[in-house]
Design a protein around this motif. Structure first.
Motif: not given
Ligand SMILES: [Mg+2]
Ligand SMILES: Nc1ncnc2c1ncn2[C@@H]1O[C@H](COP(=O)(O)OP(=O)(O)OP(=O)(O)O)[C@@H](O)[C@H]1O
Length: 427
Positions: A157-158, A72, A258
């Motif tokens: 996205d996704e 992303s 993350r």
């Molecule tokens: Mg993402």
């Protein structure tokens, strides 16, 4: 002496641990010089969409990769830079971002695109937010593109969360179907590699696209990513070696940036809660354990009870045995034993094999095919990629599985070399 805010001793004016905590927030978008270790990926994405900066048609691209690998971030970053470069060349370019895990139907996604486009321009027609269908939103999209843009980059996205892929067809055929003269480049993102196959079946050749794969980060990349955010902490709060340890642990488990950043933040919270003035390796270790259990719980949350029992059985084999890897047959025997103890009907061995393969895809276990020689055939060997204790905790968080017998006491009845534990009290 601690400084006091507004003179009220209840509140400290300065956080003893954190300085710019926002650098560790999940939604934080780092500035360009804080993006690390993705130069090749940035180049590849730029090569696909970059033609718009010269007024030429861009390629569509699909980006695949596990969670936390920067998909992303890099997409948004490259798209924004492409827009700026295009504008420098007097080309009107827009960037549109849709999170398809929220806008998960064609109507929601097209509504978001239309509203987003209207926001970026002086479009004066009213776009209703309810009561109208997909076709009307497409009309608005085409007419805004026609009046205001030479080109747009649309990030979906996704994308695997969308209930159908019609939007890909509509966007890629728009020029051909004379809906608009603007060039449209689509960047689709998914962390499900299986989406490729469903996409191939569903989509017609009009969505010609390249595919890119983002790999998990290694320890040195994670180290850089975290170092670039260490001013989230007060000076001298992070003890030497803490970032290195955090990076090494995260690289070994998943390579997810993350999660690595979350662990660092959680370690800081822990230090603060316990009144420590510094963040030590022990805080990192503890934060990592909590994060790992959460990660396994997230990964297994969609799994069936049988898949969870299979993981429990594998954890049990590892703890009571003397090996790290076990064959499907061995895991199955342990699993059947557990089913008996909790009065559940077991699924077949082949069913269990499929459940284990699914868990391997998710990254909870690793399954490796081993040749047993021509006459013996080949078989799968399974290993856990996490501490068995974490599996047990994560599985037990499922309320229907709280009552499982202790996994470190289970042995197979066929195993005569070990003393059989009396399990009657667990059933
Ligand atoms: Mg993402
Ligand atoms: N190369 C990098 N440099 C600096 N920060 C990064 C980098 N890659 C990822 N991050 C940070 O890690 C977090 C996760 O990145 P991102 O959201 O792009 O992952 P993703 O691949 O889209 O994951 P998911 O599939 O779960 O959506 C973000 O907070 C992001 O800022």
């Amino acid at each position: 002496m601690t400084e006091q805010a507004g003179g009220d001793p209840l509140f400290q004016s300065q956080d003893p641990i954190f300085n710019r905590k926002e650098l560790l927030h999940v939604g934080h978008v780092p500035e360009e010089d804080r993006i690390v270790g993705r130069d090749d990926e940035m180049q590849s994405v730029a090569a696909e969409v970059g033609a718009i900066t010269r007024g030429d048609p861009p390629n569509n691209v699909m980006i695949y990769g596990k969670t936390g690998t920067g998909k992303s971030l890099i997409s948004r970053h490259v798209a924004t830079r492409a827009r700026d470069a295009a504008e420098n060349n007097k080309i009107d370019c827009g960037v549109l971002y849709v999170d398809c895990s929220e806008a998960n139907t064609e109507t929601r996604a097209t509504r978001q695109l239309a509203l987003n486009l209207a926001d970026q321009t002086g479009y004066e027609d009213h776009i209703p937010v309810r009561g109208v269908g997909t076709m009307e939103y497409y009309q608005h999209i085409w007419s805004i593109l026609e009046s205001f843009f030479d080109s747009v980059v649309v990030i979906l996205d996704e994308i695997d969360k969308l209930d159908n892929s019609n939007i890909l067809m509509q966007l890629s055929r728009a020029r051909e179907a004379r809906k608009t003269d603007a060039y449209i480049g689509v960047i689709g993102i998914s962390n499900k590699v299986q989406y490729r196959e469903t996409l191939d079946e569903r989509i017609d050749s009009s969505f010609g696209h390249r595919e890119l794969f983002f790999h998990p980060y290694d320890a040195s990349q994670l180290r850089e990513i975290m170092r670039n955010r260490q001013d989230a902490f007060q000076p001298d709060v992070l003890e030497d070696g803490t970032i290195e340890l955090c990076a090494a642990l995260a690289a070994k488990k998943h390579g997810d940036a993350r999660k690595a950043i979350e662990i660092l933040k959680e370690a800081g919270e822990l230090a603060r809660r316990t009144g420590s003035e510094t963040v030590s390796e022990r805080h990192i270790q503890q934060a990592q354990e909590v994060a790992e259990i959460n990660r396994i719980e997230e990964l297994t949350s969609g799994a069936t009870a049988h898949a969870k029992l299979a993981l429990y059985a594998l954890a049990s084999c590892i703890v009571t045995g003397d090996r790290e890897t076990y064959k499907t047959r061995e895991v199955y025997q342990r699993y059947v034993g557990i089913c008996e103890l909790v009065a559940t009907d077991p699924i077949t061995e082949n069913g269990l094999y499929r459940q284990l393969k699914e868990q391997a895809f998710l990254g909870v276990i690793e399954s490796e095919k081993t040749g047993g020689g021509r006459s013996q055939g080949s078989y799968l060997l399974h290993r856990l990629v996490t501490d068995p204790k974490h599996i047990v905790k994560a599985v037990r968080r499922d309320s229907s599985l709280e009552e499982l017998p202790p996994y470190d006491k289970l042995i197979d009845s066929s195993d005569s070399t070990r003393e059989r534990v009396d399990l009657s009290s667990f059933s």
